[in-house]
Write an enzyme that holds these catalytic residues in place. Structure first.
Site, PDB file in Angstrom:
ATOM      1  N   CYS A 147       0.817  -1.227   0.000  1.00 35.17           N
ATOM      2  CA  CYS A 147       0.000   0.000   0.000  1.00 35.17           C
ATOM      3  C   CYS A 147       0.844   1.267   0.000  1.00 35.17           C
ATOM      4  O   CYS A 147       0.376   2.342  -0.346  1.00 35.17           O
ATOM      5  CB  CYS A 147      -0.912   0.039   1.223  1.00 35.17           C
ATOM      6  SG  CYS A 147      -2.151  -1.222   1.170  1.00 35.17           S
TER       7      CYS A 147
HETATM    8  N1  CO8 Z   1     -20.267  -7.750   9.094  1.00 33.74           N
HETATM    9  C1  CO8 Z   1     -20.717  -7.746  10.384  1.00 33.74           C
HETATM   10  N2  CO8 Z   1     -19.906  -7.991  11.444  1.00 33.74           N
HETATM   11  C2  CO8 Z   1     -18.611  -8.254  11.183  1.00 33.74           C
HETATM   12  C3  CO8 Z   1     -18.093  -8.293   9.885  1.00 33.74           C
HETATM   13  C4  CO8 Z   1     -18.970  -8.015   8.800  1.00 33.74           C
HETATM   14  N3  CO8 Z   1     -18.571  -8.023   7.532  1.00 33.74           N
HETATM   15  N4  CO8 Z   1     -16.766  -8.567   9.933  1.00 33.74           N
HETATM   16  C5  CO8 Z   1     -16.466  -8.719  11.239  1.00 33.74           C
HETATM   17  N5  CO8 Z   1     -17.577  -8.548  12.013  1.00 33.74           N
HETATM   18  C6  CO8 Z   1     -17.708  -8.646  13.453  1.00 33.74           C
HETATM   19  C7  CO8 Z   1     -16.621  -9.505  14.084  1.00 33.74           C
HETATM   20  O1  CO8 Z   1     -16.975 -10.864  14.052  1.00 33.74           O
HETATM   21  C8  CO8 Z   1     -16.558  -8.951  15.484  1.00 33.74           C
HETATM   22  O2  CO8 Z   1     -17.599  -9.499  16.236  1.00 33.74           O
HETATM   23  P1  CO8 Z   1     -17.411  -9.764  17.841  1.00 33.74           P
HETATM   24  O3  CO8 Z   1     -17.231  -8.383  18.431  1.00 33.74           O
HETATM   25  O4  CO8 Z   1     -18.692 -10.434  18.222  1.00 33.74           O
HETATM   26  O5  CO8 Z   1     -16.188 -10.603  17.994  1.00 33.74           O
HETATM   27  C9  CO8 Z   1     -16.876  -7.458  15.311  1.00 33.74           C
HETATM   28  O6  CO8 Z   1     -17.526  -7.341  14.035  1.00 33.74           O
HETATM   29  C10 CO8 Z   1     -15.639  -6.601  15.317  1.00 33.74           C
HETATM   30  O7  CO8 Z   1     -14.655  -7.185  14.440  1.00 33.74           O
HETATM   31  P2  CO8 Z   1     -13.216  -6.608  14.287  1.00 33.74           P
HETATM   32  O8  CO8 Z   1     -12.618  -6.371  15.642  1.00 33.74           O
HETATM   33  O9  CO8 Z   1     -12.462  -7.461  13.303  1.00 33.74           O
HETATM   34  O10 CO8 Z   1     -13.578  -5.202  13.581  1.00 33.74           O
HETATM   35  P3  CO8 Z   1     -12.711  -3.925  13.476  1.00 33.74           P
HETATM   36  O11 CO8 Z   1     -13.417  -2.828  14.136  1.00 33.74           O
HETATM   37  O12 CO8 Z   1     -11.279  -4.171  13.815  1.00 33.74           O
HETATM   38  O13 CO8 Z   1     -12.766  -3.652  11.906  1.00 33.74           O
HETATM   39  C11 CO8 Z   1     -11.305  -3.866  10.015  1.00 33.74           C
HETATM   40  C12 CO8 Z   1     -12.209  -4.591  11.004  1.00 33.74           C
HETATM   41  C13 CO8 Z   1     -12.192  -2.925   9.216  1.00 33.74           C
HETATM   42  C14 CO8 Z   1     -10.691  -4.893   9.086  1.00 33.74           C
HETATM   43  C15 CO8 Z   1     -10.217  -3.074  10.787  1.00 33.74           C
HETATM   44  O14 CO8 Z   1      -9.601  -3.886  11.749  1.00 33.74           O
HETATM   45  C16 CO8 Z   1      -9.149  -2.501   9.886  1.00 33.74           C
HETATM   46  O15 CO8 Z   1      -9.407  -1.798   8.932  1.00 33.74           O
HETATM   47  N6  CO8 Z   1      -7.895  -2.732  10.251  1.00 33.74           N
HETATM   48  C17 CO8 Z   1      -6.765  -2.134   9.542  1.00 33.74           C
HETATM   49  C18 CO8 Z   1      -6.418  -3.013   8.432  1.00 33.74           C
HETATM   50  C19 CO8 Z   1      -5.454  -2.375   7.497  1.00 33.74           C
HETATM   51  O16 CO8 Z   1      -5.163  -1.221   7.472  1.00 33.74           O
HETATM   52  N7  CO8 Z   1      -4.956  -3.229   6.669  1.00 33.74           N
HETATM   53  C20 CO8 Z   1      -4.124  -2.812   5.627  1.00 33.74           C
HETATM   54  C21 CO8 Z   1      -4.533  -3.633   4.491  1.00 33.74           C
HETATM   55  S1  CO8 Z   1      -4.128  -2.977   2.971  1.00 33.74           S
HETATM   56  C22 CO8 Z   1      -2.520  -3.394   2.576  1.00 33.74           C
HETATM   57  O17 CO8 Z   1      -1.662  -3.492   3.360  1.00 33.74           O
HETATM   58  C23 CO8 Z   1      -2.251  -3.670   1.160  1.00 33.74           C
HETATM   59  C24 CO8 Z   1      -1.934  -5.086   0.992  1.00 33.74           C
HETATM   60  C25 CO8 Z   1      -1.850  -5.403  -0.450  1.00 33.74           C
HETATM   61  C26 CO8 Z   1      -3.181  -5.296  -1.116  1.00 33.74           C
HETATM   62  C27 CO8 Z   1      -3.335  -6.316  -2.146  1.00 33.74           C
HETATM   63  C28 CO8 Z   1      -4.717  -6.271  -2.751  1.00 33.74           C
HETATM   64  C29 CO8 Z   1      -5.706  -7.163  -2.166  1.00 33.74           C
END
Ligand code: CO8
Length: 398
Positions: free
Chosen positions: A181
């Site tokens: 990224c």
């Molecule tokens: N719908 C409903 N509920 C959901 C969903 C969904 N889709 N997904 C998860 N939940 C639930 C979980 O089960 C959990 O439930 P419980 O509390 O009962 O356990 C609750 O929601 C909370 O889950 P999380 O703690 O996982 O939720 P977050 O608030 O952490 O949000 C995110 C998840 C959005 C993924 C967040 O953690 C995030 O954005 N983190 C940062 C990630 C990031 O920046 N990554 C970088 C990636 S990009 C990159 O590096 C490039 C790589 C190369 C790309 C190549 C192309 C593909």
């Protein structure tokens, strides 16, 4: 050192787009189908033979009932409200909508093109490049170096950059580079140094990303995260700049730190391991919560150290063009950097429309929100992601 400017940017997106609700409706239909299959298998006593297993990332809300020796782990619904709240994303552009939303397929349907036709990344990059060149008020003939900086390339050789260079009629040289990224910021530093060393006067960097090809659309935790896009950036020795909104590059700083929290395995070696060719780890995987927690303090620290090294006070920052992965993450990083909550225009997000597009994210934010800045205003372009990797570029409007 020769002053170098970021003269102009451009971008392109595929024609198709998907809203959260469309994505969630399809995902939830898939969940219903899988749960129905698991229940049928349990009832018919085939539970142990079933090939349908919930992905590891899916947790149980409740068992379906005492209908077999093991409680069935039903898949859970996704929710458009969760996606918006957890990430800020509302919508994404993709190379193929129909294949992604088809619950029997759940991935883009694209065909390999014959060798004489432009590849998909070349097509996206060419459009973005034409946009950026027009805004820089220069012709392709003025470009000496074409750089592709992106998370993935659809082919290793010939390099995507050389194909794009050829499609645009650019002379000179081209190569591809990857810093996930953060690629665009690593690319800007590469362009800056190439110009300062006298090896190019004008550099055109493009960041074509087909993220939807790597997403597991059956995974509730990550099916909503990515979109496809390409950005293009013109970087020039200041003396050649003809653009209306140039920004001088005051400094650049890159940092990397190994982490398995965002990962994709085996790449071009995948065809060699026939038993595991379709396994989960061949697509994008992440420990999102861990990434969130680890990256925020690290990025803020790198930014503040860089500002200190350059003798720039954080109060001088008029804008932060941050990597676009998560709106909450950006708000927290901006709050640490500015020591207060940012106004929207101090750290604008474009996630609502584009989702996480990997390397183009911070450049799209810059593209949409830079013309209003005044001469001498300072802003920071900062991208971060897998690796981990972070790149900072300090910019001052001329
Ligand atoms: N719908 C409903 N509920 C959901 C969903 C969904 N889709 N997904 C998860 N939940 C639930 C979980 O089960 C959990 O439930 P419980 O509390 O009962 O356990 C609750 O929601 C909370 O889950 P999380 O703690 O996982 O939720 P977050 O608030 O952490 O949000 C995110 C998840 C959005 C993924 C967040 O953690 C995030 O954005 N983190 C940062 C990630 C990031 O920046 N990554 C970088 C990636 S990009 C990159 O590096 C490039 C790589 C190369 C790309 C190549 C192309 C593909």
């Amino acid at each position: 050192m020769k002053p170098v400017v970021l003269s102009a940017t451009g971008y392109s997106v595929p024609d198709h787009s998907i809203t959260n609700q469309e994505l969630v409706t399809s995902f939830n239909q898939y969940v219903d189908l899988q749960n129905q299959k698991m229940r049928t298998n349990q009832l018919s006593g085939n539970a142990e033979n079933t090939t349908i297993q919930p992905p590891e990332s899916q947790k149980t809300i409740k068992a379906l009932g005492p209908i077999g020796p093991e409680p069935i782990q039903p898949l859970l619904y996704s929710s458009a409200e969760f996606i918006k709240k957890a990430s800020g994303i509302e919508h994404r552009y993709v190379i193929d909508k129909e294949g992604i939303l088809d619950i029997q397929h759940m991935r883009p349907r694209i065909q390999q093109r014959p060798d004489h036709l432009p590849s998909i990344q070349c097509e996206l990059a060419t459009k973005a490049a034409i946009d950026a060149l027009a805004r820089a008020n220069i012709s392709h003939k003025e470009v000496d170096f074409l750089l592709v900086a992106s998370s993935v390339t659809e082919r290793s050789y010939p390099a995507m950059s050389i194909e794009i260079q050829h499609a645009l009629g650019i002379e000179g040289f081209a190569f591809d580079m990857n810093a996930a990224c953060a690629s665009a910021t690593f690319g800007i530093q590469t362009a800056l140094h190439t110009i300062q060393q006298g090896n190019a006067r004008t550099v055109l960097m493009v960041n074509p990303e087909i993220c939807s090809a790597h997403v597991n659309f059956k995974d509730r935790d990550s099916h909503f995260i990515f979109g496809d896009a390409c950005t293009a950036v013109v970087i020039q020795a200041e003396e050649y700049c003809k653009s209306q909104h140039p920004f001088r590059i005051l400094g650049s700083q890159l940092q990397t730190q190994f982490s398995n929290n965002i990962r994709n395995n085996f790449g071009i070696l995948t065809p060699l391991d026939s038993a595991n060719r379709d396994s989960r780890d061949k697509q994008f995987m992440q420990q999102g919560r861990k990434v969130f927690k680890e990256v925020i303090p690290w990025v803020s620290e790198v930014v503040l150290n860089h500002l200190e090294k350059k003798g720039i006070d954080r109060k001088q920052l008029k804008r932060l063009w941050l990597h676009q992965a998560n709106a909450n993450m950006n708000r927290l990083i901006a709050t640490k950097i500015l020591e207060r909550e940012p106004e929207f225009l101090e750290a604008p997000t474009i996630l609502e429309e584009f989702a996480n597009t990997s390397s183009p994210g911070s450049i799209i934010a810059f593209h949409k929100y830079h013309e209003d800045l005044r001469s001498k205003d300072i802003g920071l372009l900062c991208a971060f992601g897998a690796g981990y990797s972070v790149g900072n570029i300090i910019l001052q409007k001329l």
